[in-house]
Design a protein around this motif. Structure first.
Motif, PDB file in Angstrom:
ATOM      1  N   ASP A 181       0.925  -1.224   0.114  1.00 42.12           N
ATOM      2  CA  ASP A 181       0.120   0.088  -0.101  1.00 42.12           C
ATOM      3  C   ASP A 181       0.831   1.254   0.212  1.00 42.12           C
ATOM      4  N   LEU A 182       0.792   2.082  -1.324  1.00 47.36           N
ATOM      5  CA  LEU A 182       1.444   3.352  -1.039  1.00 47.36           C
ATOM      6  C   LEU A 182       1.047   4.242  -0.149  1.00 47.36           C
ATOM      7  N   TRP A 183       1.858   4.989   0.416  1.00 44.67           N
ATOM      8  CA  TRP A 183       1.729   5.937   1.535  1.00 44.67           C
ATOM      9  C   TRP A 183       1.561   5.292   2.843  1.00 44.67           C
ATOM     10  N   SER A 184       1.407   4.062   2.845  1.00 45.75           N
ATOM     11  CA  SER A 184       1.150   3.629   4.235  1.00 45.75           C
ATOM     12  C   SER A 184       2.406   3.786   5.407  1.00 45.75           C
ATOM     13  N   PRO A 185       2.073   3.700   6.443  1.00 49.60           N
ATOM     14  CA  PRO A 185       3.248   3.809   7.516  1.00 49.60           C
ATOM     15  C   PRO A 185       4.529   2.905   6.926  1.00 49.60           C
ATOM     16  N   ASP A 186       4.266   1.684   6.649  1.00 52.22           N
ATOM     17  CA  ASP A 186       5.200   0.824   6.349  1.00 52.22           C
ATOM     18  C   ASP A 186       5.851   1.299   4.969  1.00 52.22           C
ATOM     19  N   TRP A 187       5.185   1.793   3.868  1.00 45.38           N
ATOM     20  CA  TRP A 187       5.671   2.233   2.465  1.00 45.38           C
ATOM     21  C   TRP A 187       6.687   3.323   3.086  1.00 45.38           C
ATOM     22  N   GLU A 188       6.324   4.210   3.582  1.00 42.34           N
ATOM     23  CA  GLU A 188       6.843   5.436   4.080  1.00 42.34           C
ATOM     24  C   GLU A 188       8.224   5.274   4.772  1.00 42.34           C
ATOM     25  N   ALA A 189       8.251   4.282   5.663  1.00 43.78           N
ATOM     26  CA  ALA A 189       9.375   4.111   6.568  1.00 43.78           C
ATOM     27  C   ALA A 189      10.532   3.328   5.338  1.00 43.78           C
TER      28      ALA A 189
END
Length: 231
Positions: A181-189
């Motif tokens: 998922d783009l822009w999720s906390p995981d992706w952002e990290a």
């Protein structure tokens, strides 16, 4: 009465199928083996030298400029077939933009500064094979792909990217190998821990170009490239 209910159920199933087809949209060819009219270069109106139509495939033999679609796509289902040479390395970008505000190194002004990448690779001999984060099917540098689904060099692979809002799926030879998922906390990290943090517009566009990477050595060919809008 049972036959009546069966007929009604069949009719409802048909209506649902038609509705799903309409929601997905009609398939549109991006390359049909005869024309490059759907493509151009990054920040250029021309197809970069080195790309050619060879026996109904879109092909290159060495290092060339990247291709991007003339049109932009938001939520989509993209399918294509690809064949890579020994030690080959390439990628498919999506939702890439031609950033008018790019201020990095001139050689970095390319679609990979904004568009996430589905990696294409010879997993056996290419130098990027040291980690599954950069092997075939991976979301390059961010989400790894599992081994075991890539065909040998010289064979045709089938890839699919499904992007609906923030959710993205990578498919390889009929198997879903990555989803995120783009822009999720995981992706952002993950972005913050990689080279992509240097490019503030990386992965931010909700609509953009499909891109085919050409700036690596080696042979590469595509065929049966098609896309449809989804909702």
């Amino acid at each position: 009465m049972a036959m009546r209910y069966a007929s009604i159920a069949a009719l409802l199933a048909l209506v649902a199928a038609v509705s799903c087809t309409r929601a997905a949209g009609e398939w549109r060819p991006l390359f049909d083996g005869t024309s490059l009219s759907a493509w151009r270069g990054y920040k250029s109106d021309k197809v970069p030298d080195g790309w050619k139509i060879d026996e109904a495939t879109l092909a290159k033999d060495g290092r060339v400029g990247d291709l991007i679609t003339r049109d932009e796509f938001g939520d989509f289902d993209l399918e294509l077939e690809w064949k890579i040479g020994r030690a080959g390395n390439s990628g498919i970008f999506y939702r890439g933009i031609e950033d008018p505000d790019f201020k990095g190194a001139p050689n970095d002004d390319r679609i990979y500064t904004t568009g996430p990448e589905y990696q294409l690779l010879d997993d056996v001999e290419a130098s990027d094979n040291k980690t599954r984060l950069t092997c075939a099917g991976a979301n390059y540098g961010l989400y790894p792909s599992p081994p075991g689904h890539l065909k040998p060099v010289g064979d045709w692979n089938t890839s699919r990217i499904v992007a609906r809002g923030a959710h993205v799926e990578h498919w390889l030879n009929g198997v879903k190998v990555v989803e995120y998922d783009l822009w999720s906390p995981d992706w952002e990290a993950k972005v913050a821990a990689t080279k992509f943090k240097a490019w503030p517009k990386f992965g931010r566009a909700r609509r953009g170009h499909i891109g085919l990477q050409g700036d690596h050595e080696g042979a590469l060919a595509f065929r049966n490239i098609r896309i449809r809008n989804i909702s």
